[in-house]
Design a protein around this motif. Structure first.
Motif, PDB file in Angstrom:
ATOM      1  N   ILE A   1       0.848  -1.187   0.000  1.00 32.33           N
ATOM      2  CA  ILE A   1       0.000   0.000   0.000  1.00 32.33           C
ATOM      3  C   ILE A   1       0.884   1.238   0.000  1.00 32.33           C
ATOM      4  O   ILE A   1       1.833   1.339   0.798  1.00 32.33           O
ATOM      5  CB  ILE A   1      -0.930   0.018   1.223  1.00 32.33           C
ATOM      6  CG1 ILE A   1      -1.814  -1.219   1.261  1.00 32.33           C
ATOM      7  CG2 ILE A   1      -1.784   1.285   1.236  1.00 32.33           C
ATOM      8  CD1 ILE A   1      -2.806  -1.322   0.135  1.00 32.33           C
ATOM      9  N   THR A   2       0.597   2.180  -0.867  1.00 28.95           N
ATOM     10  CA  THR A   2       1.318   3.446  -0.884  1.00 28.95           C
ATOM     11  C   THR A   2       0.718   4.372   0.159  1.00 28.95           C
ATOM     12  O   THR A   2      -0.482   4.675   0.114  1.00 28.95           O
ATOM     13  CB  THR A   2       1.227   4.115  -2.264  1.00 28.95           C
ATOM     14  OG1 THR A   2       1.787   3.243  -3.237  1.00 28.95           O
ATOM     15  CG2 THR A   2       1.976   5.430  -2.269  1.00 28.95           C
ATOM     16  N   LEU A   3       1.538   4.815   1.094  1.00 31.90           N
ATOM     17  CA  LEU A   3       1.088   5.677   2.188  1.00 31.90           C
ATOM     18  C   LEU A   3       1.721   7.052   2.013  1.00 31.90           C
ATOM     19  O   LEU A   3       2.948   7.191   2.045  1.00 31.90           O
ATOM     20  CB  LEU A   3       1.487   5.059   3.533  1.00 31.90           C
ATOM     21  CG  LEU A   3       1.053   5.791   4.803  1.00 31.90           C
ATOM     22  CD1 LEU A   3      -0.455   5.963   4.840  1.00 31.90           C
ATOM     23  CD2 LEU A   3       1.522   5.005   6.032  1.00 31.90           C
ATOM     24  N   ASP A   4       0.890   8.057   1.816  1.00 30.03           N
ATOM     25  CA  ASP A   4       1.368   9.401   1.509  1.00 30.03           C
ATOM     26  C   ASP A   4       0.783  10.395   2.508  1.00 30.03           C
ATOM     27  O   ASP A   4      -0.428  10.387   2.763  1.00 30.03           O
ATOM     28  CB  ASP A   4       0.963   9.788   0.085  1.00 30.03           C
ATOM     29  CG  ASP A   4       1.703  11.034  -0.387  1.00 30.03           C
ATOM     30  OD1 ASP A   4       2.674  11.421   0.287  1.00 30.03           O
ATOM     31  OD2 ASP A   4       1.289  11.610  -1.408  1.00 30.03           O
ATOM     32  N   VAL A   5       1.654  11.251   3.073  1.00 27.46           N
ATOM     33  CA  VAL A   5       1.239  12.279   4.037  1.00 27.46           C
ATOM     34  C   VAL A   5       1.548  13.635   3.432  1.00 27.46           C
ATOM     35  O   VAL A   5       2.699  13.914   3.077  1.00 27.46           O
ATOM     36  CB  VAL A   5       1.960  12.114   5.390  1.00 27.46           C
ATOM     37  CG1 VAL A   5       1.516  13.193   6.368  1.00 27.46           C
ATOM     38  CG2 VAL A   5       1.689  10.735   5.970  1.00 27.46           C
ATOM     39  N   THR A   6       0.539  14.479   3.317  1.00 32.19           N
ATOM     40  CA  THR A   6       0.705  15.816   2.758  1.00 32.19           C
ATOM     41  C   THR A   6       0.035  16.839   3.657  1.00 32.19           C
ATOM     42  O   THR A   6      -0.660  16.479   4.605  1.00 32.19           O
ATOM     43  CB  THR A   6       0.080  15.905   1.346  1.00 32.19           C
ATOM     44  OG1 THR A   6      -1.339  15.676   1.462  1.00 32.19           O
ATOM     45  CG2 THR A   6       0.677  14.870   0.413  1.00 32.19           C
ATOM     46  N   GLY A   7       0.238  18.113   3.337  1.00 34.42           N
ATOM     47  CA  GLY A   7      -0.459  19.162   4.058  1.00 34.42           C
ATOM     48  C   GLY A   7       0.478  20.139   4.722  1.00 34.42           C
ATOM     49  O   GLY A   7       1.676  20.232   4.414  1.00 34.42           O
ATOM     50  N   GLU A   8      -0.050  20.860   5.662  1.00 41.04           N
ATOM     51  CA  GLU A   8       0.643  21.950   6.337  1.00 41.04           C
ATOM     52  C   GLU A   8       0.452  21.805   7.839  1.00 41.04           C
ATOM     53  O   GLU A   8      -0.384  21.013   8.294  1.00 41.04           O
ATOM     54  CB  GLU A   8       0.057  23.285   5.875  1.00 41.04           C
ATOM     55  CG  GLU A   8      -1.439  23.400   6.158  1.00 41.04           C
ATOM     56  CD  GLU A   8      -2.060  24.663   5.597  1.00 41.04           C
ATOM     57  OE1 GLU A   8      -3.201  24.979   5.962  1.00 41.04           O
ATOM     58  OE2 GLU A   8      -1.379  25.342   4.804  1.00 41.04           O
ATOM     59  N   PRO A   9       1.232  22.537   8.653  1.00 41.56           N
ATOM     60  CA  PRO A   9       1.001  22.511  10.105  1.00 41.56           C
ATOM     61  C   PRO A   9      -0.438  22.896  10.436  1.00 41.56           C
ATOM     62  O   PRO A   9      -0.947  23.913   9.958  1.00 41.56           O
ATOM     63  CB  PRO A   9       2.004  23.537  10.638  1.00 41.56           C
ATOM     64  CG  PRO A   9       3.095  23.564   9.619  1.00 41.56           C
ATOM     65  CD  PRO A   9       2.415  23.347   8.301  1.00 41.56           C
ATOM     66  N   THR A  10      -1.067  22.075  11.201  1.00 39.22           N
ATOM     67  CA  THR A  10      -2.493  22.254  11.518  1.00 39.22           C
ATOM     68  C   THR A  10      -2.664  22.135  13.019  1.00 39.22           C
ATOM     69  O   THR A  10      -2.532  21.046  13.583  1.00 39.22           O
ATOM     70  CB  THR A  10      -3.343  21.187  10.795  1.00 39.22           C
ATOM     71  OG1 THR A  10      -3.053  21.230   9.396  1.00 39.22           O
ATOM     72  CG2 THR A  10      -4.815  21.433  11.017  1.00 39.22           C
ATOM     73  N   ARG A  11      -2.952  23.252  13.660  1.00 39.42           N
ATOM     74  CA  ARG A  11      -3.007  23.285  15.121  1.00 39.42           C
ATOM     75  C   ARG A  11      -4.452  23.160  15.615  1.00 39.42           C
ATOM     76  O   ARG A  11      -5.337  23.883  15.161  1.00 39.42           O
ATOM     77  CB  ARG A  11      -2.389  24.584  15.651  1.00 39.42           C
ATOM     78  CG  ARG A  11      -0.900  24.721  15.348  1.00 39.42           C
ATOM     79  CD  ARG A  11      -0.392  26.102  15.731  1.00 39.42           C
ATOM     80  NE  ARG A  11      -0.600  26.388  17.145  1.00 39.42           N
ATOM     81  CZ  ARG A  11       0.220  25.999  18.121  1.00 39.42           C
ATOM     82  NH1 ARG A  11       1.308  25.291  17.831  1.00 39.42           N
ATOM     83  NH2 ARG A  11      -0.023  26.313  19.378  1.00 39.42           N
ATOM     84  N   ALA A  12      -4.643  22.216  16.521  1.00 42.26           N
ATOM     85  CA  ALA A  12      -5.928  22.029  17.189  1.00 42.26           C
ATOM     86  C   ALA A  12      -5.687  22.040  18.693  1.00 42.26           C
ATOM     87  O   ALA A  12      -4.547  22.078  19.159  1.00 42.26           O
ATOM     88  CB  ALA A  12      -6.583  20.722  16.751  1.00 42.26           C
ATOM     89  N   VAL A  13      -6.778  22.013  19.446  1.00 36.96           N
ATOM     90  CA  VAL A  13      -6.697  22.031  20.908  1.00 36.96           C
ATOM     91  C   VAL A  13      -7.338  20.758  21.438  1.00 36.96           C
ATOM     92  O   VAL A  13      -8.483  20.438  21.083  1.00 36.96           O
ATOM     93  CB  VAL A  13      -7.406  23.266  21.494  1.00 36.96           C
ATOM     94  CG1 VAL A  13      -7.367  23.223  23.023  1.00 36.96           C
ATOM     95  CG2 VAL A  13      -6.751  24.547  20.992  1.00 36.96           C
ATOM     96  N   GLY A  14      -6.595  20.027  22.281  1.00 38.93           N
ATOM     97  CA  GLY A  14      -7.146  18.812  22.859  1.00 38.93           C
ATOM     98  C   GLY A  14      -6.067  17.947  23.444  1.00 38.93           C
ATOM     99  O   GLY A  14      -4.966  18.404  23.762  1.00 38.93           O
ATOM    100  N   SER A  15      -6.379  16.672  23.568  1.00 41.74           N
ATOM    101  CA  SER A  15      -5.446  15.695  24.119  1.00 41.74           C
ATOM    102  C   SER A  15      -4.575  15.129  23.000  1.00 41.74           C
ATOM    103  O   SER A  15      -5.094  14.557  22.029  1.00 41.74           O
ATOM    104  CB  SER A  15      -6.206  14.567  24.821  1.00 41.74           C
ATOM    105  OG  SER A  15      -5.361  13.493  25.120  1.00 41.74           O
TER     106      SER A  15
END
Length: 388
Positions: A233-247
């Motif tokens: 399986i080809t596993l690809d991670v893309t995107g930008e820093p994404t800040r959320a609040v939580g655990s």
């Protein structure tokens, strides 16, 4: 809480209506007396038929009439107020009856007040909506308890069968028996831990802190990369820093579950899993998309229920988990005040989109230094995740 007995609301309304009517009558009669009788001079003479009456005589003649009018107003106010209060409180009686039925376990009963919208009907509609949500929640909990009992009973039954075989056949290979018992026991432990995690996320008993979803996505991809390579399986991670609040721990479990599900429920070989993160104004978005077999649209709403699997083959897959993956994800997203959307892909597979409230952006001076320290790790994990 214990309370002392008191007058009913209907009686209070009746006395209020009657008292208000009496007060209005007294004020009206007082106005007549002040402006009509007392406005006359003492020696004024009124001719009524053949009688000559001065002001004092007119007052004495008018007094019994005042008493009769006030007595009539009192009786009329009490009777009319009692009937009017009863009619006005009829919706509350229906709501109270529905509440008593719900207290006795009948959650299917609804008030359904007819007529145009007003305060009582808004209360009845809100009560009906609450009963509907409560009935659905109780039904979900009952299904969950039944499914959990079934899932927990399976490894216990297998363990009992293996132990019975070992007792009845002393010559059986003990090494094979121990290995199979270890596998069954590990699956039971995984199920128990998943149930505990699901309970903890529902209680929202965690500390909230800023979390970068892009780093969690890279960490989950790096952890599950051997599984993806094993299945081609080809596993690809893309995107930008994404800040959320939580655990951070719960969110990492959320991302890991989504990526693992995307790998397991994929094509036998040559599939693709794409993990993407992005910041949209005040919303943090995580999207996990995978190829795979077509998913029926009517099956999608049930996937977030506990112990639901898209195919029967997933039950025998050693990496398929215990059927709580998306249920845990849904619970974690809900505990973080977010939304979870599942959309079937036309070509097969699923697109899972998580939207969480974004974290306030830190001052620029403070944000630069942590980015430099995590940049090397982030690049390495991204490169590893893109490896096929």
């Amino acid at each position: 809480m214990p309370r002392q007995p008191g007058p009913s609301v209907r009686l209070k309304l009746t006395l209020s209506y009657a008292g208000f009517l009496m007060l209005a009558g007294i004020l009206l009669l007082a106005a007549v007396v002040v402006f009509y009788l007392w406005g006359l001079p003492d020696d004024a003479i009124h001719v009524t038929g053949t009688f000559l009456i001065n002001r004092s005589g007119l007052v004495r003649a008018f007094a019994p009439f005042i008493v009769v009018v006030l007595a009539f107003l009192l009786v009329f106010g009490l009777v009319g107020g009692w009937l009017l209060a009863g009619r006005m409180l009829t919706p509350l009686t229906a709501i109270a009856d529905a509440a008593r039925r719900a207290g006795n376990g009948s959650l299917s009963h609804r008030v359904r007040l007819p007529g145009r919208s007003d305060e009582f009907r808004e209360l009845a509609d809100a009560f009906d909506a609450m009963l509907a949500r409560l009935e659905a929640h109780v039904a979900e909990q009952q299904r969950f308890a039944a499914n959990a009992s079934h899932e927990l009973r399976t490894p216990l039954a297998i363990s009992k069968t293996l132990l019975d075989l070992a007792r009845d056949d002393p010559t059986r290979d003990r090494g094979e028996l121990v290995e199979r018992l270890r596998t069954v026991n590990a699956r039971a432990i995984d199920l128990t831990e998943a149930l505990l995690l699901l309970s903890r996320s529902d209680r929202r008993s965690f500390t909230r802190e800023p979390v970068d979803l892009s780093l969690l996505a890279e960490e989950a991809a790096e952890t599950l990369l051997p599984l993806a390579e094993q299945r081609a399986i080809t596993l690809d991670v893309t995107g930008e820093p994404t800040r959320a609040v939580g655990s951070a721990a719960l969110m990492l479990r959320m991302v890991t579950n989504l990526v693992q599900n995307a790998i397991v429920h994929n094509l036998p070989a040559g599939g693709v899993v794409t993990v993407h993160t992005e910041q949209r104004h005040d919303v943090s978005v995580l999207r996990v998309e995978n190829t795979g077999h077509p998913v029926a649209p009517e099956l999608v709403p049930t996937l977030t229920e506990p112990f639901q699997r898209t195919t029967e083959r997933a039950r025998t897959d050693e990496h398929a988990g215990v059927g709580l993956g998306l249920a845990i994800v849904h619970s974690i997203v809900r505990a973080h005040d977010g939304t979870l959307d599942l959309t079937p892909r036309p070509a097969g597979g699923l697109v899972v989109t998580v939207r969480l409230p974004g974290a306030p952006r830190p001052p620029r001076g403070r944000a630069d230094q942590p980015a430099a320290t995590t940049g090397g790790r982030s690049d390495d994990a991204s490169a590893a995740a893109r490896h096929q």
